[in-house]
Design a protein around this motif. Structure first.
Motif, PDB file in Angstrom:
ATOM      1  N   PHE A 188     -13.315  21.216 -17.889  1.00  0.00           N
ATOM      2  CA  PHE A 188     -14.095  21.737 -19.015  1.00  0.00           C
ATOM      3  C   PHE A 188     -13.147  21.880 -20.189  1.00  0.00           C
ATOM      4  O   PHE A 188     -12.129  22.576 -20.094  1.00  0.00           O
ATOM      5  N   ASN A 219     -21.826  15.817 -20.234  1.00  0.00           N
ATOM      6  CA  ASN A 219     -22.880  16.490 -20.991  1.00  0.00           C
ATOM      7  C   ASN A 219     -23.190  15.857 -22.345  1.00  0.00           C
ATOM      8  O   ASN A 219     -23.917  16.427 -23.144  1.00  0.00           O
ATOM      9  N   LYS A 257     -13.593  17.647 -11.990  1.00  0.00           N
ATOM     10  CA  LYS A 257     -14.270  18.183 -13.179  1.00  0.00           C
ATOM     11  C   LYS A 257     -13.289  18.974 -14.037  1.00  0.00           C
ATOM     12  O   LYS A 257     -12.505  19.773 -13.539  1.00  0.00           O
ATOM     13  N   LYS A 305     -21.548  15.082 -10.590  1.00  0.00           N
ATOM     14  CA  LYS A 305     -20.179  14.646 -10.322  1.00  0.00           C
ATOM     15  C   LYS A 305     -20.179  13.791  -9.056  1.00  0.00           C
ATOM     16  O   LYS A 305     -20.802  14.138  -8.065  1.00  0.00           O
ATOM     17  N   GLY A 357     -18.467  22.675 -25.842  1.00  0.00           N
ATOM     18  CA  GLY A 357     -17.976  22.453 -24.489  1.00  0.00           C
ATOM     19  C   GLY A 357     -18.127  21.001 -24.096  1.00  0.00           C
ATOM     20  O   GLY A 357     -19.203  20.420 -24.192  1.00  0.00           O
ATOM     21  N   CYS A 358     -17.038  20.409 -23.659  1.00  0.00           N
ATOM     22  CA  CYS A 358     -17.030  19.015 -23.214  1.00  0.00           C
ATOM     23  C   CYS A 358     -16.728  19.019 -21.713  1.00  0.00           C
ATOM     24  O   CYS A 358     -15.641  19.412 -21.293  1.00  0.00           O
ATOM     25  N   ILE A 359     -17.682  18.586 -20.920  1.00  0.00           N
ATOM     26  CA  ILE A 359     -17.494  18.507 -19.473  1.00  0.00           C
ATOM     27  C   ILE A 359     -17.055  17.090 -19.144  1.00  0.00           C
ATOM     28  O   ILE A 359     -17.765  16.129 -19.429  1.00  0.00           O
ATOM     29  N   PRO A 386     -26.031  18.654 -17.077  1.00  0.00           N
ATOM     30  CA  PRO A 386     -25.022  17.584 -17.096  1.00  0.00           C
ATOM     31  C   PRO A 386     -25.183  16.645 -15.905  1.00  0.00           C
ATOM     32  O   PRO A 386     -25.731  17.009 -14.867  1.00  0.00           O
ATOM     33  N   PRO A 424     -12.922  22.983 -24.184  1.00  0.00           N
ATOM     34  CA  PRO A 424     -13.520  23.470 -25.432  1.00  0.00           C
ATOM     35  C   PRO A 424     -12.953  22.624 -26.567  1.00  0.00           C
ATOM     36  O   PRO A 424     -11.747  22.558 -26.749  1.00  0.00           O
ATOM     37  N   TYR A 436     -15.616  14.380 -16.241  1.00  0.00           N
ATOM     38  CA  TYR A 436     -15.392  14.003 -14.848  1.00  0.00           C
ATOM     39  C   TYR A 436     -14.418  12.839 -14.880  1.00  0.00           C
ATOM     40  O   TYR A 436     -14.604  11.887 -15.645  1.00  0.00           O
TER      41      TYR A 436
END
Length: 121
Positions: free
Chosen positions: A116, A63, A114, A108, A45-47, A105, A118, A49
């Motif tokens: 997300f 993250n 934001k 923000k 998972g790549c968060i 993480p 995958p 902003y």
């Protein structure tokens, strides 16, 4: 009530005379033989902003440390982030290390949006 250990009529059929089945050759299967199921590539998972500042999109990974990019379009920004994210995670795993996850993480900022993503390696 039936007792599971009692023979059934189908069990008794072969008791008197064993039946030999003729050997049937199986036709060859097309394609390459597969020994085992292929494993799915790992996903992480790549968060992200991001914010638009004038005509530039600025994004950062919340993250995983050290990934910040600027680009002229959102698509270009996300492409750069995903490439750098994949590279950082793959390098860490190749070295037998855990990626430098930021837990929890980063916060923000008010102007950021934001996303997300995958990401499959």
């Amino acid at each position: 009530m039936l007792n599971p250990s009692d023979p059934t009529p189908s069990d008794r059929v072969g008791e008197t005379a064993p039946v030999q089945q003729p050997a049937i050759d199986q036709p060859p299967q097309p394609g390459l033989p597969i020994e085992s199921e292929p494993s799915a590539p790992p996903a992480f998972g790549c968060i992200v902003y991001f914010a638009r500042e004038g005509g530039t999109f600025c994004g950062r990974v919340a993250n995983l440390g050290g990934i910040e990019v600027s680009a002229s379009s959102q698509r270009e920004m996300l492409g750069q982030i995903v490439a750098r994210f994949k590279s950082a995670v793959a390098d860490s795993l190749a070295n037998g290390e855990t990626p430098a996850w930021i837990v929890p993480p980063a916060e923000k900022r008010p102007a950021e949006t934001k996303l997300f993503l995958p990401v499959h390696l």
